[in-house]
Design an enzyme around this catalytic site. Structure first.
Site, PDB file in Angstrom:
ATOM      1  N   TYR A   1       0.736  -1.159   0.068  1.00  0.00           N
ATOM      2  CA  TYR A   1      -0.023   0.089   0.133  1.00  0.00           C
ATOM      3  C   TYR A   1       0.984   1.208   0.063  1.00  0.00           C
ATOM      4  O   TYR A   1       1.502   1.779   0.954  1.00  0.00           O
ATOM      5  CB  TYR A   1      -1.025   0.177   1.234  1.00  0.00           C
ATOM      6  CG  TYR A   1      -1.926   1.061   1.200  1.00  0.00           C
ATOM      7  CD1 TYR A   1      -3.362   0.485   0.751  1.00  0.00           C
ATOM      8  CD2 TYR A   1      -2.114   2.192   1.411  1.00  0.00           C
ATOM      9  CE1 TYR A   1      -4.515   1.297   0.557  1.00  0.00           C
ATOM     10  CE2 TYR A   1      -3.056   3.217   1.258  1.00  0.00           C
ATOM     11  CZ  TYR A   1      -4.398   2.529   0.781  1.00  0.00           C
ATOM     12  OH  TYR A   1      -5.644   3.098   0.851  1.00  0.00           O
TER      13      TYR A   1
ATOM     14  N   TYR B   1      -4.956   5.097  -7.701  1.00  0.00           N
ATOM     15  CA  TYR B   1      -5.064   5.074  -6.324  1.00  0.00           C
ATOM     16  C   TYR B   1      -6.882   4.472  -6.238  1.00  0.00           C
ATOM     17  O   TYR B   1      -7.816   5.515  -6.344  1.00  0.00           O
ATOM     18  CB  TYR B   1      -4.923   6.328  -5.411  1.00  0.00           C
ATOM     19  CG  TYR B   1      -5.366   6.206  -4.177  1.00  0.00           C
ATOM     20  CD1 TYR B   1      -4.639   5.756  -3.141  1.00  0.00           C
ATOM     21  CD2 TYR B   1      -6.814   6.453  -3.762  1.00  0.00           C
ATOM     22  CE1 TYR B   1      -4.790   5.719  -1.744  1.00  0.00           C
ATOM     23  CE2 TYR B   1      -7.063   6.462  -2.417  1.00  0.00           C
ATOM     24  CZ  TYR B   1      -6.071   5.910  -1.497  1.00  0.00           C
ATOM     25  OH  TYR B   1      -6.507   5.981  -0.268  1.00  0.00           O
TER      26      TYR B   1
END
Lengths: 388, 152
Positions: A290, A341
């Site tokens: 992440y 994203y």
């Protein structure tokens, strides 16, 4: 009862990734529906087969999806608490539903659309609560301002430098350049990085993830059933979520003790993940980490045991996370820094592609792929997918 | 580096127009004291350990009794960022400003998310001693902030 090796991802669907606001006039629920339709179709199943939903983010809900997509009945619908920290963990939530007999075909979906509220300043849009008052008076307008506080302490504690952050940005961009689905495909040079505007010193523009729109969905079912379906099963080897109180609200209260402050909050989750999987960091072929902010990639590489605490900078500087020649290629699709994203779901997507052998930057013979969700306030989560 | 302000530039106050204080019975004493320019910390009245923010239970002994102790106003800079780019219009007049984490040595284990103000950016160092200062806003709220002890 463990979920280890009991379930599999059998379908994958995604919208294109759009620059912030460019997905209009589509709506967010519409994007989510498109991802679900694609994922169910990819699995060779019908929407009527879907009987469960597992989420971690907001912006759509189960009755809407049922009415819109003609899904007759669900027997499981649940959201992992928190936000992006749960993206990997939502897959485990689906597994838990299936292993416990609560559902048979569970969709995990996440999506973002930033037309009305960009994520870059989302902290300023949080509700005024007594708890939030302890950070919102200080001008921490966006997540980047908060993570800059973590980053500077990390640099101070371990001697990490902006060169190390740059390597994360540069290696990730190099992957995006080759990915036709990536939002940003322009090559980035070291000079580009160091000439970029400082948004929240020590974080410059290229330390930040993109602001994008899109949705990604996967379909999860039992491993036994998966072996009779159209696609080769992507085994869910292990998934864990949660975290320790010493990380807690983390960036919202910033009261962690120093050893934990300079981590990513993932250590306890990583430990349980490897225990469940019965593997070690050395067994992982590539990792989808992440990457909302480059320094947090370093801290996660440490927390997941690819290097010692504080060694994340030298580890990446050695070329370890490069697709070409690296021992652990990271964010092979271009990550959230350069590809898109989608609150962590793009990492799940890329992990599935790697296991299937269909990734743009395919890691040869990838058999085990790590996916992480977070760091943010708890929960954070981790997932290991495996070739069947 | 582009976007980087001069190291002699002075840290301004943050864009407080974005801040609207709400309190509950547990947090109100902190802000009430701030209005009187007193920095206080929440100590458990039973086991004596400090906690900030002031939550309804001591995480160590679960007591709900709080002893609000007046602090010296000294702080140690734990981390900070320099915000020199406005990503919202409300920020334009405030840059550069310095969100900071400040450890409170006389309330061991506690840390405030606050700002360093009125200090040259080039003198900011992790570990620097700080002293509390007060920002009285137009809507009657006072916010504790910090300035370098050694500003020269």
């Amino acid at each position: 009862m463990s979920i280890c090796n009991r379930t599999a991802i059998v379908g994958l669907g995604s919208t294109p990734y759009y620059k912030r606001g460019q997905s209009l006039p589509q709506t967010l629920p519409e994007l989510v529906c498109k991802a679900i339709i694609a994922a169910v179709d990819d699995a060779g199943l019908r929407l009527e087969d879907v009987d469960g939903f597992a989420y971690y983010s907001e912006g759509f809900d189960t009755p809407y999806l049922m009415e819109t997509l003609g899904i007759p009945e669900v027997t499981f619908t649940a959201t992992l608490t928190g936000s992006g920290g749960g993206s990997a963990g939502a897959v485990g939530l689906a597994s838990a539903a299936i292993v416990s007999g609560q559902a048979r075909t569970v969709v995990v979906v996440g999506g973002t659309q930033m037309a009305e509220q960009r994520f870059g300043s989302i902290v300023s849009a949080y509700p005024d609560t007594p708890e939030n008052a302890f950070f919102s008076s200080s001008g921490l307008v966006g997540p980047g301002h908060m993570f800059a506080l973590l980053a500077r302490r990390y640099m101070h504690r371990y001697g990490a430098t902006r060169e190390h952050f740059a390597e994360v940005a540069l290696s990730t961009r190099a992957n995006a350049v080759r990915n036709p689905n990536a939002v940003i495909r322009k090559p980035m040079t070291r000079d580009d990085y160091f000439n970029a505007p400082m948004i929240a010193d020590p974080l410059c523009l290229f330390d930040f993830c993109l602001e994008t729109d899109g949705a990604v969905a996967v379909v999860v079912t039992s491993l036994e059933r998966a072996r009779d379906l159209r696609r080769d099963p992507v085994r869910i080897l292990a998934c864990s979520q949660g975290g320790g109180r010493d990380w807690g609200r983390s960036l919202y209260w910033m009261n962690m003790e120093d050893d934990v402050f300079v981590s990513s909050g993932h250590r306890p989750v990583a430990k349980r993940l490897y225990e469940m999987a019965g593997v070690t960091p050395a067994d992982i072929d590539c990792a989808q980490i992440y990457d909302h902010f480059t320094p947090m990639v370093l801290a996660q590489l440490e927390d997941y045991g690819f290097c010692a605490p504080g060694e994340g900078g030298p580890f990446v500087a050695s070329g370890a996370i490069r697709y070409e020649g690296g021992s652990l290629p990271v964010n092979t699709d271009g990550g959230q820094l350069s590809a898109g994203y989608i609150w962590g779901m793009s990492h799940v997507r890329e992990a599935v592609e790697q296991i299937r052998g269909t990734a743009v930057n395919q890691v040869k013979d990838a058999e085990l792929v790590l996916v992480t969700g977070g760091p943010s306030s708890l929960p954070v989560s981790g997932l290991i997918l495996a070739r069947d | 580096m582009s976007g980087n302000p001069n190291s002699a530039a002075i840290a301004k106050a943050p864009p407080t127009g974005l801040f609207r204080l709400t309190t509950d019975q547990w947090t109100k004493p902190f802000w009430d004291a701030a209005r009187e320019h007193r920095l206080v910390g929440a100590a458990c009245a039973d086991c004596g350990r400090f906690r900030m923010p002031p939550t309804p239970f001591c995480p160590h002994c679960r007591s709900q009794r709080i002893d609000w102790r007046e602090l010296s106003g000294r702080g140690i800079l734990y981390s900070y960022t320099i915000v020199a780019r406005a990503i919202m219009p409300e920020m334009v007049d405030s840059i550069p400003y310095v969100p900071a984490l400040v450890n409170l040595p006389d309330a061991p284990g506690t840390r405030l998310i606050t700002n360093v103000v009125g200090s040259p950016l080039g003198r900011l160092r992790i570990g620097a001693p700080l002293r509390v200062t007060w920002l009285d806003t137009d809507d009657g709220v006072t916010i504790p902030m910090f300035t370098l002890e050694d500003n020269e």
